[in-house]
Scaffold this motif. Sequence first.
Motif, PDB file in Angstrom:
ATOM      1  N   THR A   1       9.183 -11.912   2.556  1.00 56.99           N
ATOM      2  CA  THR A   1       8.480 -12.047   1.737  1.00 56.99           C
ATOM      3  C   THR A   1       7.243 -12.307   2.406  1.00 56.99           C
TER       4      THR A   1
ATOM      5  N   VAL B   1       3.712  -3.649   8.326  1.00 59.54           N
ATOM      6  CA  VAL B   1       4.246  -4.992   8.699  1.00 59.54           C
ATOM      7  C   VAL B   1       5.102  -4.992   7.696  1.00 59.54           C
TER       8      VAL B   1
ATOM      9  N   ALA C   1       1.353 -10.437   8.470  1.00 59.20           N
ATOM     10  CA  ALA C   1       0.060  -9.880   8.645  1.00 59.20           C
ATOM     11  C   ALA C   1      -0.742  -9.920   9.136  1.00 59.20           C
TER      12      ALA C   1
ATOM     13  N   TRP D   1      -2.344 -17.651  -0.129  1.00 64.43           N
ATOM     14  CA  TRP D   1      -2.568 -16.899   1.193  1.00 64.43           C
ATOM     15  C   TRP D   1      -4.168 -16.612   0.866  1.00 64.43           C
TER      16      TRP D   1
ATOM     17  N   ILE E   1       5.408  -5.548   0.804  1.00 61.85           N
ATOM     18  CA  ILE E   1       6.351  -6.924  -0.129  1.00 61.85           C
ATOM     19  C   ILE E   1       7.153  -5.933  -0.838  1.00 61.85           C
TER      20      ILE E   1
ATOM     21  N   VAL F   1      -6.559  -7.002   5.186  1.00 66.44           N
ATOM     22  CA  VAL F   1      -4.927  -6.742   4.767  1.00 66.44           C
ATOM     23  C   VAL F   1      -4.626  -5.914   3.138  1.00 66.44           C
TER      24      VAL F   1
ATOM     25  N   VAL G   1       7.126 -11.235   6.216  1.00 66.96           N
ATOM     26  CA  VAL G   1       5.676 -10.191   6.601  1.00 66.96           C
ATOM     27  C   VAL G   1       4.351 -10.575   6.095  1.00 66.96           C
ATOM     28  N   LEU G   2       3.567 -11.481   5.217  1.00 68.80           N
ATOM     29  CA  LEU G   2       3.137 -11.940   5.039  1.00 68.80           C
ATOM     30  C   LEU G   2       1.949 -12.640   5.851  1.00 68.80           C
TER      31      LEU G   2
ATOM     32  N   ALA H   1       0.577  -4.360   4.823  1.00 71.77           N
ATOM     33  CA  ALA H   1       2.120  -5.670   4.284  1.00 71.77           C
ATOM     34  C   ALA H   1       3.178  -4.901   3.513  1.00 71.77           C
TER      35      ALA H   1
ATOM     36  N   VAL I   1      -2.326  -4.919   0.834  1.00 76.89           N
ATOM     37  CA  VAL I   1      -0.714  -5.407   0.554  1.00 76.89           C
ATOM     38  C   VAL I   1       0.232  -4.460  -0.188  1.00 76.89           C
TER      39      VAL I   1
END
Length: 320
Positions: A173, A265, A180, A232, A167, A191, A176-177, A165, A193
């Motif tokens: 953001t 992503v 993902a 998240w 960002i 994931v 996208v998150l 992902a 990031v």
Amino acid sequence: MTVGLNGTPESLAAAGWGAHEAMVRNRPLLLVSAWEWQPYSHAPLASTEMPEQRSRRLPEEAANHLALRYPGLGIATKQLTGPPPEMLCQAAAEAEMLVLGTTGLGALTGFLMGSVAMATVAHTHRPVVLVRPGSSAATFPTEDGAAREMPVSEKDDVRDGPVLAAIDLGPTTDGVLQFAFEAAAAHSGDVQVIYSWNPPVGYVQGIGGDLRWRADIAAEGAGGVHALLGPWREKYPEVSITERPEVGSPGRHLVGAAASSSLVVIGRRTNRHWPRKPRIGHVAHAVLHHSPAPVAVIPQDSPRLAAKETGFDETGPKAE
């Protein structure tokens, strides 16, 4: 889950990826092809088949092949009549995501992005996933005797590795998150990031100052990313997260990390001041052209967009 087909190996690879993803997410699969009427159109010299007949046949052939590999998957087909980018945007507006194929030229030279794919990515307000064909493929015969490629197994439809992902702590953001983490949770994956920032030329002077500045920026970026990912972690406790704050070219960092990723992503910002001239962005361009992994482009959400906004009107993309 909707896949756009045009009969190329790239689009058939996209169909394989889309079918696998639909099966994992327990979603139906829609295979579409777009045919645009042209004056004085005729069949090619090597065949007596008209373009409209070929456009109608492509989704049916792919559906029959995929039904054998995914017997529990609901597959439907549809032929659309009109300019392909506009038709694909209409199909995307009613889908969870649109999957398209892109021509791969190798890890060093990257993608040869088609005009239809680029126009669709730039105009649609739904997620678009660009898939390049894998190295392993099998052929299956068609009614005209030609051979078309499809991945030989379900394994060839997907790649190993975490979902990457990208960002920028901006308006794209959250989208996208969200995409993902949903993808990683569906595949019981991880994931990764990446937050990278390229400093302007001359921001600091001197080797010592540059080293101190990079360390400070890296620490600040790490703290911001860690705080951003707190909600998240609570929402997806089963997903392992790796944080990578980087200083330098975002495109270079993303392309390098994409080599070991299953999916990349990235976000796309819409231009509120020039709505008729949508842009993809230079970082997204770099990733789309050079990533060896499938790339999901997530547009910025806008509350002023209708539920079935296609992104086109008679003179071009519609104003937001």
